[in-house]
Design a protein around this motif. Structure first.
Motif, PDB file in Angstrom:
ATOM      1  N   VAL A 147       0.810  -1.099  -0.084  1.00 53.38           N
ATOM      2  CA  VAL A 147       0.073   0.086   0.018  1.00 53.38           C
ATOM      3  C   VAL A 147       0.927   1.248  -0.063  1.00 53.38           C
ATOM      4  N   VAL A 148       0.692   2.042  -1.008  1.00 55.75           N
ATOM      5  CA  VAL A 148       1.670   3.438  -1.229  1.00 55.75           C
ATOM      6  C   VAL A 148       0.829   4.564  -1.062  1.00 55.75           C
ATOM      7  N   GLY A 149       1.184   5.672  -0.346  1.00 54.90           N
ATOM      8  CA  GLY A 149       0.464   6.908  -0.212  1.00 54.90           C
ATOM      9  C   GLY A 149       1.650   7.967  -0.465  1.00 54.90           C
ATOM     10  N   GLN A 150       1.647   8.737  -1.502  1.00 56.98           N
ATOM     11  CA  GLN A 150       2.542   9.746  -2.001  1.00 56.98           C
ATOM     12  C   GLN A 150       1.967  11.036  -1.934  1.00 56.98           C
ATOM     13  N   ASN A 151       2.459  12.121  -1.301  1.00 55.86           N
ATOM     14  CA  ASN A 151       2.071  13.460  -1.720  1.00 55.86           C
ATOM     15  C   ASN A 151       3.166  14.495  -1.871  1.00 55.86           C
ATOM     16  N   ASN A 152       3.160  14.996  -3.018  1.00 57.79           N
ATOM     17  CA  ASN A 152       4.855  15.896  -3.038  1.00 57.79           C
ATOM     18  C   ASN A 152       3.815  17.376  -3.457  1.00 57.79           C
ATOM     19  N   SER A 153       4.252  18.209  -2.463  1.00 60.18           N
ATOM     20  CA  SER A 153       3.652  19.699  -2.483  1.00 60.18           C
ATOM     21  C   SER A 153       4.619  20.720  -2.584  1.00 60.18           C
ATOM     22  N   GLY A 154       6.208  20.207  -3.008  1.00 60.06           N
ATOM     23  CA  GLY A 154       7.179  21.184  -3.116  1.00 60.06           C
ATOM     24  C   GLY A 154       6.871  22.220  -4.222  1.00 60.06           C
ATOM     25  N   LEU A 155       7.385  23.263  -4.259  1.00 64.62           N
ATOM     26  CA  LEU A 155       7.166  24.485  -5.322  1.00 64.62           C
ATOM     27  C   LEU A 155       7.546  23.623  -6.621  1.00 64.62           C
ATOM     28  N   VAL A 156       8.709  23.384  -6.752  1.00 62.69           N
ATOM     29  CA  VAL A 156       9.345  22.933  -7.919  1.00 62.69           C
ATOM     30  C   VAL A 156      10.167  21.302  -7.656  1.00 62.69           C
ATOM     31  N   THR A 157       9.563  20.644  -8.733  1.00 63.99           N
ATOM     32  CA  THR A 157      10.719  19.543  -9.138  1.00 63.99           C
ATOM     33  C   THR A 157      11.299  19.380 -10.181  1.00 63.99           C
ATOM     34  N   GLU A 158      12.448  19.456 -10.303  1.00 67.66           N
ATOM     35  CA  GLU A 158      13.264  20.001 -11.657  1.00 67.66           C
ATOM     36  C   GLU A 158      14.596  19.234 -11.791  1.00 67.66           C
ATOM     37  N   GLY A 159      14.764  18.532 -12.834  1.00 63.09           N
ATOM     38  CA  GLY A 159      15.594  17.916 -13.428  1.00 63.09           C
ATOM     39  C   GLY A 159      16.255  18.501 -14.739  1.00 63.09           C
ATOM     40  N   ALA A 160      17.514  18.989 -14.650  1.00 60.58           N
ATOM     41  CA  ALA A 160      17.825  19.899 -15.990  1.00 60.58           C
ATOM     42  C   ALA A 160      19.364  19.598 -16.071  1.00 60.58           C
ATOM     43  N   VAL A 161      19.765  19.420 -17.359  1.00 62.49           N
ATOM     44  CA  VAL A 161      21.082  19.112 -17.685  1.00 62.49           C
ATOM     45  C   VAL A 161      21.677  19.884 -18.977  1.00 62.49           C
TER      46      VAL A 161
END
Length: 393
Positions: free
Chosen positions: A207-221
């Motif tokens: 059973v998985v519960g996930q909450n992501n509320s950070g302003l930004v989630t960014e991967g850049a190269v």
């Protein structure tokens, strides 16, 4: 860090961790000429929990809370030659947990990870405009919460809950005169990441519960070369990710994901003269995979992606070369379920997906000279659901 080991009967483990201050790791390498290799590994982690049980059963209760920021940074300066191989690995992890059962036992557990930091950030840079290397492996990774589970001829019954409110970023940059042979250059950012793998007759109920509320989630190269032979540049950004796979036994999974973060993936490569260049960017608000090479799969999946949006972009620019390929994909919600038809597999799925944000994907190739092949793709989808049974062969 907490370890628990070989067991012959039921064991119990209770883990409670809180990190309130900042955790920072950084290093700088100044290189003129290296005859062997240039290697830099930089890692920072707020809370770490690792456990295993062999030939027995275990019940685990783990709570990890991050209050301070986590940062990892690497800088490599090269004047002439980094050597035959150049390796740069940079990892920033808020809460990291791993638990494995082996040898016929059962692992039951409750795993809670909470990241209340402002930032979880990884940065890496190679400055070698007038220098060269034969082969290169460059990676920069940031994850606010990561929980891994595993079973080898065992059983797992676990509840995993992850909350993240931190801005999570992985930024990488490379400037190099000559990539003589091959190189990979990647940036990966994830708010919440959960994975579980069962092999050799294992069974799982997750059973998985996930909450992501950070302003930004960014991967850049960004990877830039005077000339390059074979190069692969990739960026990945995911708000919530759950990946569950199993072999031979039964698999039951319940996944509930909510992402309110702006998700951005950007991969850029330039090379004046090139042999083969591949650039990929992938951004996903919520991603879930449940795959069973076994008799049955039961999946209950709920995904909600908010209004912040998902963006992905990939680009390549060069003058004269052979092959260039650029791919970009973006999705609000994505789920995949698989059962093995050759194993008599039966699949029962309940799926609900809601996406309220914009989804954008762009790819571009700009050449000023001649080339053998030029290929590009850009894909954007609000909600994607794929469920199938087939033979694994």
């Amino acid at each position: 860090m907490l370890w628990f080991g070989t067991a012959t009967s039921q064991s119990t483990v209770s883990n409670d961790q809180y990190q309130g201050g900042n955790v920072t790791a950084s290093q700088t390498l100044d290189v003129v000429t290296a005859t062997s290799d240039t290697t830099a590994v930089t890692s920072s982690t707020g809370n770490s929990f690792v456990g295993s049980a062999v030939n027995g059963s275990v019940d685990v209760t783990s709570s990890q809370t991050l209050g301070g920021n986590v940062a990892a940074s690497t800088v490599i300066n090269v004047a002439s030659n980094a050597g035959p191989t150049t390796v740069s690995e940079t990892d920033a992890n808020g809460n990291a947990g791993s638990a494995v059962i082996e040898g016929g036992g059962t692992m039951s557990g409750s795993f809670l990870q909470t990241s209340g930091a402002k930032t979880v950030a990884a940065e890496s840079q190679i400055n070698a405009a007038d220098a060269q290397t034969n082969d290169a492996a460059f990676s920069v990774q940031a994850a606010a919460n990561t929980q891994e589970l595993g079973a080898i001829n065992g059983a797992i019954g676990a509840n995993v809950t992850q909350y993240n409110s931190a801005t999570t970023t992985a930024h990488g940059g490379v400037v190099m005169g000559d990539l003589v042979d091959q190189g990979t250059f990647s940036a990966t950012a994830t708010g919440n990441d959960m994975s579980s793998v069962g092999t050799n007759g294992s069974a799982q109920n997750i059973v998985v519960g996930q909450n992501n509320s950070g302003l930004v989630t960014e991967g850049a190269v960004s990877a830039n070369f005077g000339q390059s032979e074979i190069s692969q540049t990739s960026a990945t950004a995911t708000g919530n990710n759950a990946s569950i796979s199993n072999t031979d036994g039964t698999l039951q999974a319940s996944v509930n994901q909510e992402n309110e973060s702006f998700v951005h993936a950007q991969a850029v490569e330039t090379s004046f003269a090139y042999g083969g260049a591949t650039v990929d960017a992938q951004g996903v608000g919520n991603s879930a995979v449940a795959a069973n090479v076994g008799p049955s799969l039961a999946l209950d999946n709920v995904q909600f992606n908010g209004s912040a949006g998902v963006e992905s972009s990939a680009s390549f620019q060069g003058d004269t070369g052979y092959d260039s390929q650029v791919n970009s994909s973006a999705a609000g919600n994505s789920v995949t379920g698989f059962a093995c038809s050759a194993c008599g597999g039966v699949m029962n799925v309940q799926n609900t997906q809601t996406n309220n944000g914009d989804v954008s994907s762009t790819s571009s190739i700009g050449l000023t000279g001649s080339a053998r092949s030029v290929r590009g793709s850009a894909t954007a989808v609000g909600n994607a659901a794929t469920f199938y049974t087939s033979s694994p062969n």
